[in-house]
Design a protein around this motif. Structure first.
Motif, short mmCIF file in Angstrom:
data_model
loop_
_atom_site.label_atom_id
_atom_site.label_comp_id
_atom_site.label_asym_id
_atom_site.label_seq_id
_atom_site.Cartn_x
_atom_site.Cartn_y
_atom_site.Cartn_z
N SER A 43 0.83 -1.21 0.00
CA SER A 43 0.00 0.00 0.00
C SER A 43 0.86 1.25 0.00
CB SER A 43 -0.93 0.01 1.21
OG SER A 43 -1.85 -1.04 1.14
N MET B 238 -4.35 -2.09 2.11
CA MET B 238 -5.27 -2.93 1.34
C MET B 238 -5.70 -4.16 2.15
SD MET B 238 -2.61 -4.67 -1.38
CE MET B 238 -1.78 -3.16 -1.79
N ALA C 75 -5.81 -8.09 -2.81
CA ALA C 75 -5.12 -7.63 -4.02
C ALA C 75 -5.16 -8.72 -5.08
CB ALA C 75 -3.67 -7.29 -3.71
N GLN C 76 -5.33 -8.29 -6.32
CA GLN C 76 -5.18 -9.19 -7.46
C GLN C 76 -3.71 -9.12 -7.85
OE1 GLN C 76 -7.47 -8.19 -10.90
NE2 GLN C 76 -6.89 -10.04 -11.98
N VAL D 261 -6.06 -13.81 -6.55
CA VAL D 261 -6.41 -12.85 -5.51
C VAL D 261 -5.86 -13.32 -4.17
CG1 VAL D 261 -8.34 -11.79 -4.25
CG2 VAL D 261 -8.49 -12.12 -6.73
N LEU E 285 -2.04 -5.89 -9.42
CA LEU E 285 -2.85 -5.40 -10.53
C LEU E 285 -4.02 -4.54 -10.06
CD1 LEU E 285 -2.91 -8.77 -12.48
CD2 LEU E 285 -1.32 -6.87 -12.77
N LYS E 286 -4.69 -4.97 -9.02
CA LYS E 286 -5.82 -4.24 -8.44
C LYS E 286 -5.80 -4.44 -6.94
CE LYS E 286 -9.01 -4.78 -12.31
NZ LYS E 286 -10.31 -5.29 -12.74
N VAL E 287 -6.32 -3.47 -6.22
CA VAL E 287 -6.38 -3.59 -4.77
C VAL E 287 -7.78 -3.27 -4.26
CG1 VAL E 287 -3.96 -2.95 -4.48
CG2 VAL E 287 -5.69 -1.19 -4.32
N ARG E 288 -8.05 -3.73 -3.06
CA ARG E 288 -9.30 -3.40 -2.37
C ARG E 288 -8.92 -2.80 -1.04
NH1 ARG E 288 -13.70 -1.89 -3.96
NH2 ARG E 288 -13.75 -3.58 -5.42
#
Length: 94
Positions: A26, A36, A39-40, A49, A84-87
């Motif tokens: 992060s 996060m 995460a992907q 994931v 690639l992507k985070v939440r």
């Protein structure tokens, strides 16, 4: 006439990573105050994931992927974690 509806789930499951690694990633991605929760990722031959877990069997910078997340075997660089992507957790839900 009735229709048959099929539900399919396309998932490799969710692997695990530590809060410390999530916090470090992060910070590198520029999130000032948030860390996060998922995460992907791609790391070596692993793709999928990861969710943050509190598991003392995981080292600080270790990830645990599920067997179905392994896409390539052999000589791959496992020292690089591509995010690639985070939440980020929603503060209203905590």
């Amino acid at each position: 006439m009735s229709k048959l509806i099929r539900s399919s789930t396309f998932t490799d499951g969710v692997g695990h990573f530590t809060q410390r690694l999530a916090h470090d990633c992060s910070a590198l991605l520029g999130f000032q105050h948030e860390s996060m929760s998922a995460a992907q990722i791609r790391a070596g031959g692993v793709k999928g994931v990861l969710g943050v877990v509190q598991d003392e069997s995981l080292q600080d910078t270790e990830i645990r992927g599920r067997p179905s997340m392994i896409k390539l075997r052999g000589q791959v660089n496992t020292n690089v974690l591509n995010v690639l992507k985070v939440r980020i957790p929603n503060p209203r839900c905590q």
